[in-house]
Design an enzyme around this catalytic site. Structure first.
Site, mmCIF file in Angstrom:
data_model
loop_
_atom_site.group_PDB
_atom_site.id
_atom_site.type_symbol
_atom_site.label_atom_id
_atom_site.label_comp_id
_atom_site.label_asym_id
_atom_site.label_seq_id
_atom_site.Cartn_x
_atom_site.Cartn_y
_atom_site.Cartn_z
ATOM 1 N N CYS A 144 0.943 -1.257 -0.046
ATOM 2 C CA CYS A 144 -0.035 -0.059 0.012
ATOM 3 C C CYS A 144 0.774 1.330 0.088
ATOM 4 O O CYS A 144 1.535 1.611 1.010
ATOM 5 C CB CYS A 144 -0.829 -0.047 1.012
ATOM 6 S SG CYS A 144 -1.721 1.420 1.649
ATOM 7 N N GLU A 189 -4.697 -8.723 -1.328
ATOM 8 C CA GLU A 189 -4.444 -8.800 0.050
ATOM 9 C C GLU A 189 -3.788 -7.605 0.558
ATOM 10 O O GLU A 189 -2.751 -7.186 -0.140
ATOM 11 C CB GLU A 189 -3.893 -10.291 0.610
ATOM 12 C CG GLU A 189 -3.702 -10.587 1.775
ATOM 13 C CD GLU A 189 -2.204 -9.891 2.352
ATOM 14 O OE1 GLU A 189 -2.173 -9.839 3.682
ATOM 15 O OE2 GLU A 189 -1.503 -9.522 1.563
ATOM 16 N N ARG A 236 -3.722 -12.133 13.607
ATOM 17 C CA ARG A 236 -3.257 -11.634 12.248
ATOM 18 C C ARG A 236 -4.487 -11.045 11.335
ATOM 19 O O ARG A 236 -4.975 -12.058 10.701
ATOM 20 C CB ARG A 236 -2.178 -12.399 11.594
ATOM 21 C CG ARG A 236 -1.333 -11.716 10.586
ATOM 22 C CD ARG A 236 -0.621 -12.567 9.802
ATOM 23 N NE ARG A 236 0.327 -11.907 8.959
ATOM 24 C CZ ARG A 236 1.413 -11.607 9.238
ATOM 25 N NH1 ARG A 236 1.985 -11.854 10.436
ATOM 26 N NH2 ARG A 236 2.273 -10.835 8.254
ATOM 27 N N ARG A 253 -6.077 -9.164 8.167
ATOM 28 C CA ARG A 253 -5.809 -8.664 7.079
ATOM 29 C C ARG A 253 -7.093 -8.716 6.094
ATOM 30 O O ARG A 253 -8.038 -9.289 6.420
ATOM 31 C CB ARG A 253 -4.887 -9.674 6.097
ATOM 32 C CG ARG A 253 -3.514 -9.767 6.674
ATOM 33 C CD ARG A 253 -2.720 -8.525 6.775
ATOM 34 N NE ARG A 253 -1.249 -8.790 7.155
ATOM 35 C CZ ARG A 253 -0.947 -8.400 8.210
ATOM 36 N NH1 ARG A 253 -1.730 -8.010 9.149
ATOM 37 N NH2 ARG A 253 0.291 -8.403 8.697
#
Length: 420
Positions: A139, A186, A230, A232
């Site tokens: 990103c 992702e 985690r 995502r």
């Protein structure tokens, strides 16, 4: 173990691989493989797990006969790829710029198709035709500011304007040119809130309005499958309207605990020929001592945590036991391991996870090879995906992709045209 077991596996492997390919996989010479095959010398014990690894890779890597074709962009070490191969996909193109990651990727998947480093200068027209585009894209900041000004000036805009200069643009331009039936992207959870939501708004605008895909997104926590918290964001899209639903995911309500990925000290830790005793001393049945924190580092981490506790902050190390679910493994884990420190009792300093344990924490099987240094391995697993999450999302996506393929082959829908 009898001599017949590895010899039978060797015969199975020779149905698909040459003596040289087998030799390269197990680190021996073709002459040695030939002598085993002829029975001139007995097959060693290490041969059985090595050949099982090779045959498993062959089973999960279709040689031109995959049910669907996909490309792997910003591939890292191949975690997303493994999820889609598990459901019959064939990878036909890979892009990964980091040389160390490429070394790990090629070690585990080979290099039987085009593998490029930087995707930015690569022409979209040269990307092979594919059914699914996969991308764990980084990103980079961008915003929608200036679009209205361009309108007033009569200048063109759209995804080329709003995402130019970001790596998402390279995903978008390939989708625009190749028009795959589906994609999976992702990223970190914070993509949703980046730049007050503008970044994600541009991404959805690009995928839905500019490129015309049916887009769905959801945050998934990896702890459903591995003992690690985690979260995502997963973005999937289809070229045609489908009945895809996140409700079809099968996410266990209670995931495993850390004991499931830690080296076992009761004599049951598997001996992996590709690891040897690098991480675990099989004679002493203990993790190698280099993973235990030095007195200086342990003192520093304790003092650092106490300083922040006194200030009312939550910063500090994460001490875990076999019953724990760990914090998120990060790419900086190699520095001090502070987010996941394994307790070794009150009389002994804690230790880092070994790279093999990190691989397990991300859902990679023990057959996955780690050909790089510990520092690079920690970076790679910290940047990777929880592979079983990708496998589960692929399970739900693939039937819709296959339906589109069948319809296209039957002439129900026209083949995709280049996006204009």
């Amino acid at each position: 173990m009898t001599h017949a077991q590895p010899l039978e596996l060797l015969r199975q492997a020779r149905d698909r691989f040459t003596q040289r390919e087998i030799a390269e996989h197990i680190g021996k010479t073709p002459k040695t493989v030939r002598r085993w095959e002829k029975g001139e010398v007995p097959c060693p014990a290490m041969l059985e797990p090595a050949l099982r690894d090779l045959l498993q890779k062959a089973a999960h890597t279709p040689a031109g006969g995959g049910r669907f074709r996909f490309i792997d962009l910003f591939a890292g070490i191949g975690g997303i790829r493994m999820g889609f191969e598990a459901h019959g996909g064939e990878c036909v193109f890979t892009s990964e710029w980091n040389g160390f990651s490429k070394k790990t990727y090629v070690e585990n998947f080979g290099e039987r198709h085009t593998f490029v480093g930087d995707i930015v200068p690569f022409p979209a027209e040269a990307v092979p035709d594919h059914d699914v585009l996969l991308a764990g894209f980084p990103c980079q900041p961008f915003s929608i500011a200036g679009v209205s000004k361009k309108n007033s000036l009569g200048r063109p805009h759209g995804f080329e304007c709003t995402t130019q200069g970001t790596l998402f643009f390279d995903v978008a331009r390939i989708i625009a040119t190749k028009r795959p039936k589906a994609f999976l992207l992702e990223n970190v959870k914070n993509l949703l809130s980046h730049d007050r939501g503008n970044t994600f708004r541009v991404i959805l605008q690009t995928l839905r309005d500019e490129l015309g895909y049916d887009v769905h997104h959801r945050i998934i926590d990896g702890q459903h499958f591995t003992p690690q918290h985690r979260e995502r964001i997963i973005i999937v899209g289809f070229r045609e309207k489908t009945a895809f639903s996140w409700d079809d995911l099968q996410l266990p309500s209670e995931g495993p605990r850390l004991s499931s990925i830690l080296h076992r000290t009761d004599g049951t830790e598997p001996v992996l020929p590709w690891d040897g005793d690098r991480y675990f001393d099989h004679d002493r049945q203990t993790v190698q001592p280099k993973y235990t924190l030095t007195p200086k580092l342990w003192a520093y981490l304790q003092a650092y945590a106490e300083k922040h506790r006194a200030a009312g902050n939550g910063f500090g190390f994460g001490l875990v036991t076999p019953d724990s679910v760990a914090r998120t493994l990060s790419a900086r884990y190699y520095k001090d391991g502070s987010e996941i420190l394994v307790s070794q009792g009150s009389r002994k300093r804690p230790r880092r996870l070994t790279p093999r344990e990190c691989a397990r924490l991300m859902g990679f099987p023990d057959t996955f090879r780690i050909p790089v240094s510990d520092t690079q391995a920690y970076r790679q697993f910290g940047n990777s995906v929880v592979m079983p999450v990708m496998r589960e999302v692929a399970r739900v996506m693939v039937p819709h992709v296959e339906t589109m393929i069948e319809q296209e082959q039957a002439g129900v829908v026209q083949p995709p045209l280049a996006f204009a």
